[in-house]
Motif scaffolding. Structure first.
Motif, PDB file in Angstrom:
ATOM      1  N   UNK A 103       0.835  -1.203   0.000  1.00  0.00           N
ATOM      2  CA  UNK A 103       0.000   0.000   0.000  1.00  0.00           C
ATOM      3  C   UNK A 103       0.874   1.258   0.000  1.00  0.00           C
ATOM      4  N   UNK A 104       1.947   1.247   0.778  1.00  0.00           N
ATOM      5  CA  UNK A 104       2.879   2.377   0.809  1.00  0.00           C
ATOM      6  C   UNK A 104       3.523   2.581  -0.553  1.00  0.00           C
ATOM      7  N   UNK A 105       3.941   1.495  -1.191  1.00  0.00           N
ATOM      8  CA  UNK A 105       4.524   1.577  -2.531  1.00  0.00           C
ATOM      9  C   UNK A 105       3.523   2.184  -3.515  1.00  0.00           C
ATOM     10  N   UNK A 106       2.268   1.719  -3.472  1.00  0.00           N
ATOM     11  CA  UNK A 106       1.244   2.243  -4.380  1.00  0.00           C
ATOM     12  C   UNK A 106       0.998   3.732  -4.139  1.00  0.00           C
ATOM     13  N   UNK A 107       0.957   4.140  -2.896  1.00  0.00           N
ATOM     14  CA  UNK A 107       0.764   5.564  -2.580  1.00  0.00           C
ATOM     15  C   UNK A 107       1.938   6.404  -3.103  1.00  0.00           C
ATOM     16  N   UNK A 108       3.141   5.867  -2.997  1.00  0.00           N
ATOM     17  CA  UNK A 108       4.319   6.571  -3.526  1.00  0.00           C
ATOM     18  C   UNK A 108       4.199   6.725  -5.040  1.00  0.00           C
ATOM     19  N   UNK A 109       3.802   5.670  -5.719  1.00  0.00           N
ATOM     20  CA  UNK A 109       3.617   5.745  -7.179  1.00  0.00           C
ATOM     21  C   UNK A 109       2.555   6.777  -7.541  1.00  0.00           C
ATOM     22  N   UNK A 110       1.452   6.766  -6.820  1.00  0.00           N
ATOM     23  CA  UNK A 110       0.367   7.718  -7.085  1.00  0.00           C
ATOM     24  C   UNK A 110       0.882   9.149  -6.935  1.00  0.00           C
ATOM     25  N   UNK A 111       1.581   9.404  -5.846  1.00  0.00           N
ATOM     26  CA  UNK A 111       2.092  10.750  -5.575  1.00  0.00           C
ATOM     27  C   UNK A 111       3.119  11.171  -6.625  1.00  0.00           C
ATOM     28  N   UNK A 112       4.100  10.299  -6.902  1.00  0.00           N
ATOM     29  CA  UNK A 112       5.172  10.671  -7.822  1.00  0.00           C
ATOM     30  C   UNK A 112       4.715  10.788  -9.266  1.00  0.00           C
TER      31      UNK A 112
END
Length: 111
Positions: free
Chosen positions: A9-18
């Motif tokens: 979930x943290x990885x996905x949130x990072x992708x969304x943000x970046x």
């Protein structure tokens, strides 16, 4: 997106943000989340099709589409699922390995 594994979930949130995407990650088990009425539902390596369809059906909009990568057991999973579910199926060979991509529409519980 629904992802119960906090690392993923943290990885996905990072992708969304970046990537500046319009998306949200819900960090919860799929069976505990309120129905999402998604236009598209996808799941990879979550469960066999007969076990997966109740979750897909719960979170899919009535005119939505499910896109489900499946492995070499796709044919037997489809046959097992058809004992309890009706759906329109388009099956395409995966470009990776001997799996399939299943595209399901009009998913309904069998009477």
């Amino acid at each position: 997106m629904i992802e119960s594994d906090q690392r993923k979930a943290t990885f996905l949130r990072t992708c969304i943000r970046e990537l500046n995407l319009r998306a949200e990650v819900i960090s919860e088990r799929v069976e505990r989340v309120e129905p999402q009425a998604g236009d598209v539902v996808s799941a990879r390596a979550l469960a066999a099709l007969p076990d997966l369809l109740p979750w897909v059906h719960r979170h899919l909009a009535p005119d939505g589409v499910a896109i489900l990568p499946k492995g070499r057991t796709a044919a037997s999973e489809i046959a097992a699922a058809q004992q309890h579910w009706h759906f329109d199926l388009q099956q395409t060979a995966s470009a990776f390995g001997d799996g399939s991509i299943l595209v399901l529409r009009d998913i309904q519980r069998a009477a």
